[in-house]
Design an enzyme around this catalytic site. Structure first.
Site, PDB file in Angstrom:
ATOM      1  N   ASP A 150       0.825  -1.210   0.000  1.00  0.00           N
ATOM      2  CA  ASP A 150       0.000   0.000   0.000  1.00  0.00           C
ATOM      3  C   ASP A 150       0.858   1.258   0.000  1.00  0.00           C
ATOM      4  OD1 ASP A 150      -1.965   1.899   0.375  1.00  0.00           O
ATOM      5  OD2 ASP A 150      -2.298   1.425   2.484  1.00  0.00           O
TER       6      ASP A 150
ATOM      7  N   ASP B 278      -2.105   5.788  -5.054  1.00  0.00           N
ATOM      8  CA  ASP B 278      -2.381   4.941  -3.892  1.00  0.00           C
ATOM      9  C   ASP B 278      -2.761   3.534  -4.331  1.00  0.00           C
ATOM     10  OD1 ASP B 278      -3.121   3.805  -1.508  1.00  0.00           O
ATOM     11  OD2 ASP B 278      -4.713   5.247  -1.052  1.00  0.00           O
TER      12      ASP B 278
END
Length: 512
Positions: free
Chosen positions: A109, A297
């Site tokens: 992430d 992201d």
């Protein structure tokens, strides 16, 4: 002659040895963790194939000797983690924690900076029971830290305490890595139904909870990667079992086409940069005048942005599904209240026209003395205006009081409710009309990065029961952090992304 034969023999032995090394050494200097896409069998149970087939070795051997030089980083000294794609919404790979390594699947992430996995002490959360748990007692390299930690994500939270241990990512071994042993996970759908065990954050330490050095920065600080870059490739062929790859320390030239467009990181924490514009069907809406802040992201499956623009996009693609019932109830309830209030206001037209200065005080239509006028034509004009005011307001009162007028307007309002995209929840579109939907583009570094409907629409289910869900989600982040755009997997599937830690920049190119 004997010396010549001896030299030839030595050469042959050396040649055989080199060939053996080429065939049995990990290809292109990488340790590839081969994971297959999760599939459903006829009984709707999840199946996972984790084996490497003989054909994979041959394919990798061919790739090694036909590979062209990367434009950034030494790919042969990089390490690659293969990713599994679950329904284009979860991309995860395998890591090891401890000695001997305990295996976990994690989301890599770029929108967070901590590593966490469920702890063996996680008993109170249902979510923990579905995932692998870290057992510190079974690791010879574990060090207790004990500092408490809590992370709040957009759709859930975890809490626990810090520990330290060896972390293995592909062939990279990071020593004394701080990570969170989660003893509580929120039982939201994001965790209870997740196909991953934990999250490995690849953001900057500025957003790390507990001042823990992120895994990637420890790779750099411990000189475990030759080039201080990592790159993401999310496959668009998830149905074929290939989710994608992350390359640590370099770039795989087979993952992209053309050249990368680079923009500088404007604020460390997230991989944040300036975006020039957002275009719908080639037209700018003017929202990004002077630039918009955006982050890339990998932990977000959708594309999020300010509600005013996201609603424009969802209206342009005719998204529905929304907050229809609540909207209709609002129209009926508050619409009636509004009608009653306005109808009551127009109940006494003479008084209202007098108070508005159109007719004289107390004077009905026969009064013409509102102004000190002596000219006959002026007196006649004032009289006509006064009478017109009374007729119009009387007619409005009558129309507003009648149910027929109200119902026709309510019907229009209820129809509009079915067209308003939801600012928060999922909105759907007609799967048969994808070809008619506009291109949505993000202008970055002077170049337009286009997304087609097939990029930003998620298809859920098959056949007649299939639903198409828009990949755009409204998210209003207040200053000073916002407004902020979040470009998630829907963008990264189309565009290969380089995260350059050395020059603090991100680069985008068409994914191969």
């Amino acid at each position: 002659m004997g010396n010549k034969l001896g030299s030839i023999a030595h050469f042959l032995l050396l040649f055989i040895l080199l060939c053996s090394l080429a065939l049995f050494t990990p290809v292109d200097g990488l340790i590839r963790i081969k994971l297959k896409k999760i599939k459903r069998n006829e009984t709707n149970h999840i199946e996972s194939a984790l084996s490497m087939h003989d054909g994979d070795y041959l394919d990798a051997f061919i790739r090694k000797y036909s590979r062209r030089e990367s434009n950034l980083g030494d790919y042969e000294d990089s390490d690659t983690v293969s990713l599994t794609d679950y329904r284009d919404a979860q991309y995860f790979g395998e890591i090891g924690i401890g000695t001997p390594p305990q295996k976990f699947t994690v989301i890599f992430d770029t929108g967070s900076a901590n590593l966490w996995v469920p702890s063996a002490d996680c008993f109170s959360s249902v979510s923990c029971s579905f995932h692998s748990k870290y057992k510190s007692s079974q690791s010879s390299t574990y060090k207790l830290n004990g500092k408490p930690a809590t992370i709040q994500y957009g759709d859930g939270s975890i809490s626990g305490y810090f520990g330290e241990d060896t972390v293995r990512v592909a062939d990279i071994v990071v020593e004394d890595q701080m990570f969170i042993e989660a003893i509580r996970e929120s039982d939201d759908e994001i965790f209870s139904k997740a196909k991953f065990d934990g999250i490995l954050g690849l953001g900057f330490k500025e957003i790390s909870v507990g001042d823990a050095i992120p895994v990637w920065e420890n790779m750099v600080d411990q000189y475990l990667v030759k080039e201080r870059v990592f790159s993401f490739w999310l496959s668009g062929k998830s149905e074929e079992g290939e989710g994608g790859e992350i390359v640590f320390g370099g770039v795989d030239p087979y993952h992209y086409k053309g050249m990368h467009t680079y923009v500088p990181v404007t604020k460390t924490g997230y991989w944040q940069f300036y975006m020039d514009d957002v275009l719908i069907g080639g037209e700018s809406n003017g929202f990004c005048e002077g630039g918009c802040s955006a982050i890339i992201d990998s932990g977000t499956s959708l594309i999020a942005g300010p509600a005013s623009v996201i609603n424009q996009i969802n209206l342009a693609i005719r998204a529905t599904g929304l907050i229809t019932d609540e909207c209709k109830n609002f129209v009926s309830h508050f619409g009636n209240l509004g009608f009653d209030m306005v109808a009551q206001l127009f109940k006494d037209p003479k008084n209202l026209c007098s108070r508005g200065g159109i007719c004289s005080e107390g004077g009905g239509s026969s009064s013409i003395g509102i102004r000190s006028v002596v000219d006959k034509s002026n007196r006649l004009s004032a009289s006509v205006q006064c009478r017109a005011c009374e007729i119009i307001l009387g007619w409005l009162h009558k129309e507003l009081a009648e149910n027929q007028t109200r119902e026709s307007l309510f019907s229009l309002g209820r129809e509009l409710c079915t067209l308003l995209p939801s600012p928060v929840s999922e909105s759907t579109v007609d799967c048969a009309k994808l070809s008619t939907m506009p291109i949505v583009s993000f202008k970055i570094g002077g170049k337009e990065f286009e997304l087609s409907p097939h990029d930003y629409i998620f298809k859920v289910g098959k056949g007649s029961v299939a639903q198409c869900v828009t990949g755009f989600r409204a998210l209003d982040i207040p200053p000073p952090g916002g407004p902020l755009w979040i470009l998630g997997d829907a963008f990264m599937r189309r565009y290969h992304t380089i995260f350059d830690y050395d020059f603090l920049r991100v680069g985008f190119a068409e994914a191969a």
